[in-house]
Design a protein around this motif. Sequence first.
Motif, PDB file in Angstrom:
ATOM      1  N   ASN A 231       0.847  -1.194   0.000  1.00 14.14           N
ATOM      2  CA  ASN A 231       0.000   0.000   0.000  1.00 14.14           C
ATOM      3  C   ASN A 231       0.883   1.245   0.000  1.00 14.14           C
ATOM      4  O   ASN A 231       1.550   1.550   0.997  1.00 14.14           O
ATOM      5  N   THR A 232       0.871   1.981  -1.088  1.00 16.07           N
ATOM      6  CA  THR A 232       1.741   3.160  -1.175  1.00 16.07           C
ATOM      7  C   THR A 232       1.342   4.244  -0.184  1.00 16.07           C
ATOM      8  O   THR A 232       2.176   5.061   0.215  1.00 16.07           O
ATOM      9  N   ASP A 233       0.073   4.279   0.230  1.00 17.33           N
ATOM     10  CA  ASP A 233      -0.346   5.272   1.220  1.00 17.33           C
ATOM     11  C   ASP A 233       0.388   5.082   2.546  1.00 17.33           C
ATOM     12  O   ASP A 233       0.558   6.035   3.315  1.00 17.33           O
ATOM     13  N   ALA A 234       0.824   3.848   2.809  1.00 15.75           N
ATOM     14  CA  ALA A 234       1.516   3.566   4.074  1.00 15.75           C
ATOM     15  C   ALA A 234       2.835   4.325   4.173  1.00 15.75           C
ATOM     16  O   ALA A 234       3.302   4.617   5.280  1.00 15.75           O
ATOM     17  N   PHE A 235       3.421   4.670   3.030  1.00 20.31           N
ATOM     18  CA  PHE A 235       4.710   5.359   3.050  1.00 20.31           C
ATOM     19  C   PHE A 235       4.618   6.755   3.654  1.00 20.31           C
ATOM     20  O   PHE A 235       5.638   7.349   4.017  1.00 20.31           O
ATOM     21  N   ARG A 236       3.389   7.273   3.785  1.00 14.32           N
ATOM     22  CA  ARG A 236       3.224   8.588   4.412  1.00 14.32           C
ATOM     23  C   ARG A 236       3.719   8.578   5.857  1.00 14.32           C
ATOM     24  O   ARG A 236       4.104   9.608   6.409  1.00 14.32           O
ATOM     25  N   ARG A 237       3.677   7.384   6.478  1.00 13.43           N
ATOM     26  CA  ARG A 237       4.123   7.273   7.878  1.00 13.43           C
ATOM     27  C   ARG A 237       5.613   7.579   8.032  1.00 13.43           C
ATOM     28  O   ARG A 237       6.082   7.856   9.133  1.00 13.43           O
ATOM     29  N   LEU A 238       6.343   7.497   6.935  1.00 14.24           N
ATOM     30  CA  LEU A 238       7.783   7.738   7.007  1.00 14.24           C
ATOM     31  C   LEU A 238       8.109   9.208   7.208  1.00 14.24           C
ATOM     32  O   LEU A 238       9.198   9.541   7.674  1.00 14.24           O
ATOM     33  N   GLY A 239       7.172  10.084   6.872  1.00 17.69           N
ATOM     34  CA  GLY A 239       7.370  11.512   7.070  1.00 17.69           C
ATOM     35  C   GLY A 239       8.145  12.162   5.943  1.00 17.69           C
ATOM     36  O   GLY A 239       8.788  11.487   5.129  1.00 17.69           O
ATOM     37  N   PRO A 240       8.110  13.471   5.882  1.00 17.56           N
ATOM     38  CA  PRO A 240       8.738  14.203   4.775  1.00 17.56           C
ATOM     39  C   PRO A 240      10.260  14.185   4.802  1.00 17.56           C
ATOM     40  O   PRO A 240      10.899  14.465   3.791  1.00 17.56           O
ATOM     41  N   ASP A 241      10.857  13.866   5.949  1.00 17.50           N
ATOM     42  CA  ASP A 241      12.316  13.902   6.050  1.00 17.50           C
ATOM     43  C   ASP A 241      12.976  12.587   5.652  1.00 17.50           C
ATOM     44  O   ASP A 241      14.206  12.513   5.572  1.00 17.50           O
ATOM     45  N   PHE A 242      12.178  11.555   5.421  1.00 16.55           N
ATOM     46  CA  PHE A 242      12.752  10.256   5.061  1.00 16.55           C
ATOM     47  C   PHE A 242      13.304  10.318   3.640  1.00 16.55           C
ATOM     48  O   PHE A 242      12.600  10.682   2.703  1.00 16.55           O
ATOM     49  N   THR A 243      14.564   9.933   3.479  1.00 19.30           N
ATOM     50  CA  THR A 243      15.208  10.006   2.164  1.00 19.30           C
ATOM     51  C   THR A 243      15.525   8.622   1.598  1.00 19.30           C
ATOM     52  O   THR A 243      16.155   8.514   0.545  1.00 19.30           O
ATOM     53  N   GLY A 244      15.095   7.587   2.290  1.00 22.50           N
ATOM     54  CA  GLY A 244      15.352   6.233   1.823  1.00 22.50           C
ATOM     55  C   GLY A 244      14.452   5.852   0.655  1.00 22.50           C
ATOM     56  O   GLY A 244      13.687   6.664   0.132  1.00 22.50           O
ATOM     57  N   GLN A 245      14.525   4.585   0.278  1.00 22.14           N
ATOM     58  CA  GLN A 245      13.802   4.076  -0.880  1.00 22.14           C
ATOM     59  C   GLN A 245      12.479   3.453  -0.445  1.00 22.14           C
ATOM     60  O   GLN A 245      12.397   2.806   0.599  1.00 22.14           O
ATOM     61  N   THR A 246      11.443   3.665  -1.223  1.00 28.53           N
ATOM     62  CA  THR A 246      10.160   3.010  -0.998  1.00 28.53           C
ATOM     63  C   THR A 246       9.818   2.173  -2.220  1.00 28.53           C
ATOM     64  O   THR A 246       9.975   2.624  -3.361  1.00 28.53           O
ATOM     65  N   VAL A 247       9.369   0.947  -1.985  1.00 29.11           N
ATOM     66  CA  VAL A 247       9.088   0.008  -3.072  1.00 29.11           C
ATOM     67  C   VAL A 247       7.707  -0.590  -2.865  1.00 29.11           C
ATOM     68  O   VAL A 247       7.423  -1.154  -1.803  1.00 29.11           O
ATOM     69  N   LYS A 248       6.855  -0.487  -3.867  1.00 35.04           N
ATOM     70  CA  LYS A 248       5.525  -1.088  -3.778  1.00 35.04           C
ATOM     71  C   LYS A 248       5.597  -2.562  -4.163  1.00 35.04           C
ATOM     72  O   LYS A 248       6.190  -2.927  -5.184  1.00 35.04           O
ATOM     73  N   GLY A 249       4.993  -3.409  -3.317  1.00 33.21           N
ATOM     74  CA  GLY A 249       4.949  -4.830  -3.624  1.00 33.21           C
ATOM     75  C   GLY A 249       5.002  -5.672  -2.368  1.00 33.21           C
ATOM     76  O   GLY A 249       4.932  -5.139  -1.251  1.00 33.21           O
ATOM     77  N   VAL A 250       5.093  -6.977  -2.547  1.00 31.47           N
ATOM     78  CA  VAL A 250       5.189  -7.890  -1.408  1.00 31.47           C
ATOM     79  C   VAL A 250       6.644  -8.281  -1.211  1.00 31.47           C
ATOM     80  O   VAL A 250       7.408  -8.413  -2.175  1.00 31.47           O
TER      81      VAL A 250
END
Length: 220
Positions: A32-51
């Motif tokens: 769920n890409t919406d879950a990445f919002r929990r990382l906050g605006p300062d997170f600079t790491g990688q986000t990947v959609k999938g299992v």
Amino acid sequence: MHIVIMGCGRVGSTLARILEKRGHTVAVIDVNTDAFRRLGPDFTGQTVKGVGFDREVLLESGIKDADAFAAVSSGDNSNIIAARVVRETFEVHNVVARIYDPGRAEVYERLGIPTVATVRWTADQVMRRLLPAGSEPQWRDPSGSVRLMEVHVHQGWVGSRVDRIEQAAQTRIPFIFRIGTGMVPKDSTVFQDGDLLYVAVENDRLAAVEAILSAPPAPE
């Protein structure tokens, strides 16, 4: 270190932020890409959609260069499958999986997959607060003769230096948990209200140490 986290719930997002602040590179996987919002605006790491057990998703997250992998999604089966794929296919040895079912956790521990059984861990932490005296140790040495314990400390000790507490209890205080952060105290460190105090103690002295620290200090 490069660390891959599967699951961007409260646990996964918190882990990701903490690890990044400590200088590690982090990739977070979630369906769920919406879950990445929990990382906050300062997170600079990688986000990947999938299992997290899909080979292509893992490759996109940089699993081939990963030093560690944490499976902390809300599904026991997904966590275990992902942990096994990462360990067996990509040969990442530092792997941990969150499991809600304590019975399953014990099975997978025997298979070599380190697990955190959420219900068991939470129950243990609650028990430590309800029954501070005689609660289960945080750590035991292999011989079973020494343990690391979180102990209840009487309010009367607030304001006392660590060396005074150690002398009175005749034990060592390897660390204190203060405002969400662990610290290795110096002799001059002052015990504050709200601190969680941990002692390294021999089994046969545990009752004596708990009795001393659960009572107010003797007048100097």
